[in-house]
Design an enzyme around this catalytic site. Structure first.
Site, mmCIF file in Angstrom:
data_model
loop_
_atom_site.group_PDB
_atom_site.id
_atom_site.type_symbol
_atom_site.label_atom_id
_atom_site.label_comp_id
_atom_site.label_asym_id
_atom_site.label_seq_id
_atom_site.Cartn_x
_atom_site.Cartn_y
_atom_site.Cartn_z
ATOM 1 N N ALA A 33 39.382 30.448 32.827
ATOM 2 C CA ALA A 33 40.139 29.433 32.087
ATOM 3 C C ALA A 33 39.438 28.083 32.177
ATOM 4 O O ALA A 33 38.783 27.791 33.161
ATOM 5 C CB ALA A 33 41.543 29.321 32.662
ATOM 6 N N GLY B 298 39.309 34.826 33.892
ATOM 7 C CA GLY B 298 39.295 35.205 32.483
ATOM 8 C C GLY B 298 37.930 35.679 32.016
ATOM 9 O O GLY B 298 37.835 36.512 31.112
ATOM 10 N N GLU C 296 37.833 39.222 32.919
ATOM 11 C CA GLU C 296 38.804 39.938 32.079
ATOM 12 C C GLU C 296 38.251 40.141 30.665
ATOM 13 O O GLU C 296 38.434 41.200 30.064
ATOM 14 C CB GLU C 296 40.131 39.171 32.048
ATOM 15 C CG GLU C 296 40.851 39.226 33.405
ATOM 16 C CD GLU C 296 42.117 38.391 33.445
ATOM 17 O OE1 GLU C 296 42.018 37.184 33.132
ATOM 18 O OE2 GLU C 296 43.187 38.922 33.785
ATOM 19 N N GLU D 15 42.454 34.166 40.776
ATOM 20 C CA GLU D 15 43.731 33.532 40.413
ATOM 21 C C GLU D 15 44.673 33.358 41.585
ATOM 22 O O GLU D 15 45.462 32.416 41.638
ATOM 23 C CB GLU D 15 44.424 34.354 39.312
ATOM 24 C CG GLU D 15 43.768 34.255 37.938
ATOM 25 C CD GLU D 15 42.533 35.121 37.761
ATOM 26 O OE1 GLU D 15 42.098 35.776 38.743
ATOM 27 O OE2 GLU D 15 41.986 35.143 36.649
#
Ligand SMILES: NC(=O)c1ccc[n+]([C@@H]2O[C@H](COP(=O)([O-])OP(=O)(O)OC[C@H]3O[C@@H](n4cnc5c(N)ncnc54)[C@H](O)[C@@H]3O)[C@@H](O)[C@H]2O)c1
Length: 703
Positions: free
Chosen positions: A61, A102, A105, A125
């Site tokens: 992010a 992210g 991911e 996270e």
């Protein structure tokens, strides 16, 4: 858009380009979906490679979007991943340097993955009190197995790509590139190979279609849950990581994704996650000073001199030795110098014994240290830090001498805890070069460094010292000049309130227990015993002259009159057994307190833990508000960093100012009005600082 699109023959390469780590902000996400659409629309393109420019594949992010509407605006990361999975043409992730959160991911949503060796792979996270929110908990176990995935998700720690590639049966990487340099070429080749393989319409592999099971099933997760619970005490997220990964083994993929989303959304609202996200931002913000631009030129610091080889001088020197910066340590007398050097040696030797420091490193560090008795030896140092006795007269002698001997442009710093840095600067002809560097004891261990900005301190001096703080791994926070700076000015009010609590009926142990249950590393009385109760005694004697109207409980003075200075005298608020640090409640202290109450006509009452905590923490908050208003601290989050890194404030509460925000400033002020009614407290103590009163009235918060 912060992603580049280029076609190399029959392969489209989408390169995320959002420095510093290709965070997946809106414009990068748009770049990805646009690129994939473009590639699919171009008949000459047969396959797609996604990679990152510069020093990362993607760090996840974009922290600059935290808390803004952009963070969730479409295409959000889940949508980007869906676009990758649904691409008609095979999508290959070419991973190098960093693939975290992210970023990982996203890679897991590609059909194929190739990685360069040395890349750091993580789902971090949990460190922000969250779980991965874009399929990480559902896809990672499917490619590396449940246990390794859960370990990564619960710890948040990065693992090198080549280590992950060695996991038996792993499907995270379809191929390892020979090197970071050859990654781009090898990724193109893999993409072409896969384009050929799927030319006949063979379905492309999707991680979400892989099975996910643990041979021991629920028994394993029960075991994992117990382990995690023991380690994560005040934080809910690690336990929720277990739930999310377990869902991957029990639910269909799409249902598991919903479970992950629900857990993620709930965690986002927890005070613990808010605290961790606040700290993450506050830590970065602390190094930014409103009127000192980031490109302010810095002075070069390649050598340091330290004046005084006592408790602080030794610890301060170690910071620089550890960072490979040579130190000249100056004392008045040979025996004091020898003692100082011996203490440094002893500290390092104990680290060597514990296996925390290699023998050769220890020798390298000691070789950087030059003890001296002569000012002639230190004149060429780029920075000198004074850590002599806390007396203005001694500081005056030292700074006048430094002004004579130090080369032009050298930075002259004082480690004073209580003295006026402006006055110290005025002892020299170069006040622009003078700054406070307030280390905390033990200076080689404690993270906090208060950088005290004098009225005339140069901006380049501030910028230099802040950068140097980073180099020696400190959390540096700028404070203006005032008595106690940020941290000790606030702790004085906290200690006063602790005294009032004892007057009214608490035992020191009850106060300490309540505050420790709240999460503080140590309650005020145990802290007093550790630091030495004589320090506060000296300050109160000074206050009696400077601020004669300031009320104090006199129990702390009576304690010192009994010679109970704390651990160092074997007795303080508590009793201590020789060689041990366990605080044993003391009958003599209880008797002293009871006599004091009787002399003041106070009938003791039972005080709840909740009241204890509120009175102590709100005392910090109110003084913090004054400090902000006076411009001593630049931002509320700086105050939080001081308390988190220097005073053992519970991390999961994010610092006193964030805690007040979470309680609600209106409620804080209400409680203060209530405390002001108490006849045994100092009513003026609970007068809300104007800033606090205003923010509360406007329904606003500090942060
Ligand atoms: N001890 C703490 O917890 C703490 C924390 C933060 C800041 N400080 C500040 O650090 C400074 C030093 O404190 P400390 O606890 O290390 O004291 P200390 O008494 O342990 O050490 C002071 C040293 O300075 C030497 N010294 C005195 N005058 C000198 C001179 N003119 N030239 C050279 N050396 C001289 C002394 O011989 C002694 O070794 C003080 O200003 C204190 O307020 C202390």
């Amino acid at each position: 858009m912060t992603a580049e699109y280029k076609v190399h023959g029959d392969v489209a390469v989408i390169t995320m380009a959002n420095p510093p780590v290709n965070g997946l902000g809106l414009s990068t996400r748009l770049g990805l979906t646009d690129g994939i659409a473009k590639a699919n629309a171009d008949s000459s393109v047969k396959a797609i490679v996604i990679t990152g420019a510069g020093k990362a594949f993607s760090g996840g992010a974009d922290i600059r979007e935290f808390g803004s509407a952009k963070a969730t605006q479409e295409p959000n990361l889940l949508s980007v991943i869906r676009v990758c999975e649904n691409s008609d043409k095979p999508v290959v992730a070419a991973i190098h340097s960093v693939a975290m959160g992210g970023g990982l991911e996203l890679a897991l949503g590609c059909h194929y993955r190739i990685a360069a060796p040395g890349a750091s792979i993580a789902l971090p996270e949990v460190k922000l009190g969250l779980i991965p929110g874009a399929g990480g908990t559902q896809r990672l176990p499917r490619v590396i197995g449940v246990e390794p995935a859960l370990n990564m998700i619960v710890s948040g720690e990065p693992i090198k790509s080549e280590m992950l590639a060695m996991l038996p049966g792993q499907k995270l990487f379809d191929q390892m590139a020979a090197s970071a340099e050859s990654l781009a070429e090898e990724a193109l080749a893999l993409a072409r190979q896969m384009a050929a393989k799927h030319a006949d319409g063979t379905p492309k592999p999707l991680v979400k279609n892989l099975p996910c099971k643990h041979p021991q099933g629920d028994a394993y997760f029960q075991f994992a849950r117990n382990m995690v619970k023991g380690m994560s005490k005040n934080f809910p997220a690690p336990g929720k990581c277990v739930d999310a990964v377990q869902a991957a083994t029990k639910q269909k993929f799409d249902d598991g994704m919903l479970t992950e989303r629900e857990i993620f959304t709930n965690l986002m609202l927890t005070p613990e996650s808010r605290a961790l996200r606040h700290i993450f931002m506050a830590d970065r913000a602390a190094s930014k000073i409103a009127d000192v631009p980031e490109d302010t030129p810095k002075r070069t610091i390649e050598s340091v001199a330290v004046i005084g080889a006592g408790t602080m001088g030794g610890g301060i020197s170690m910071n620089f030795l550890n960072a490979g910066i040579p130190v000249k340590m100056l004392e008045m007398k040979q025996d004091a110098l020898d003692r100082g050097v011996a203490t440094i040696r002893k500290n390092y030797e104990s680290q060597v014994k514990k296996g925390k420091l290699k023998q050769d490193k220890y020798e390298q560090r000691m070789a950087l240290l030059t003890p001296t008795l002569s000012y002639d030896d230190i004149g060429q140092a780029d920075l000198v830090i004074e850590a002599v006795f806390e007396e203005m007269g001694v500081k005056e002698t030292v700074f006048k001498k430094l002004d004579q001997v130090m080369k032009p442009g050298a930075i002259l710093a004082s480690n004073t805890s209580t003295l006026d840095v402006n006055q110290i600067a005025a002892f020299t002809q170069r006040p622009q070069d003078v700054v406070g560097m307030h280390f905390f004891s033990p200076a080689n261990v404690m993270k906090l460094l208060e950088v005290v900005r004098g009225a005339k301190t140069g901006k380049d001096v501030l910028a230099t010292v802040m950068a140097l703080g980073k180099k020696i791994k400190k959390t540096s926070v700028v404070s203006g000049v005032c008595d106690g700076f940020i941290g000790n000015r606030m702790i004085e009010q906290y200690s006063r309130q602790a005294g009032f609590l004892v007057d009214e009926g608490c035992t020191p142990a009850q106060v300490d227990k309540a505050v420790e249950k709240f999460g503080f590393a140590m309650g005020p009385f145990r802290m007093g015993d550790l630091a030495g109760n004589d320090i506060g005694w000296a300050i109160r004697k000074r206050r009696a002259v400077e601020r004669p109207n300031m009320l104090y409980s006199q129990t702390a003075d009576l304690l010192c009159e009994m010679g109970r200075f704390g651990q160092k005298t074997g007795a303080g608020w508590y009793d201590y057994q020789a060689g041990k640090r366990d605080a044993i409640p003391s009958a003599a202290v209880v008797e002293m307190i009871e006599k004091y109450r009787a002399s003041k006509g106070i009938t003791p009452r039972k005080i709840s833990d909740e009241e204890i905590v509120q009175r102590l923490v709100f005392a910090l908050v109110n003084e913090g508000a004054h400090i902000l208003e006076d411009g001593i601290a630049g931002k509320a989050s700086d105050i939080d960093m001081v308390y988190l890194t220097g005073y053992g404030f519970p991390i999961f509460r994010g610092g006193p100012m964030l805690y007040a925000d979470q309680v609600g400033l209106f409620n804080v002020v209400q409680a203060m009005h209530h405390f002001a009614q108490n006849p045994h407290d100092d009513a003026s103590f609970w007068q809300p600082a104007p800033l606090l009163a205003r923010l509360a009235a406007e329904g606003k918060s500090f942060n």
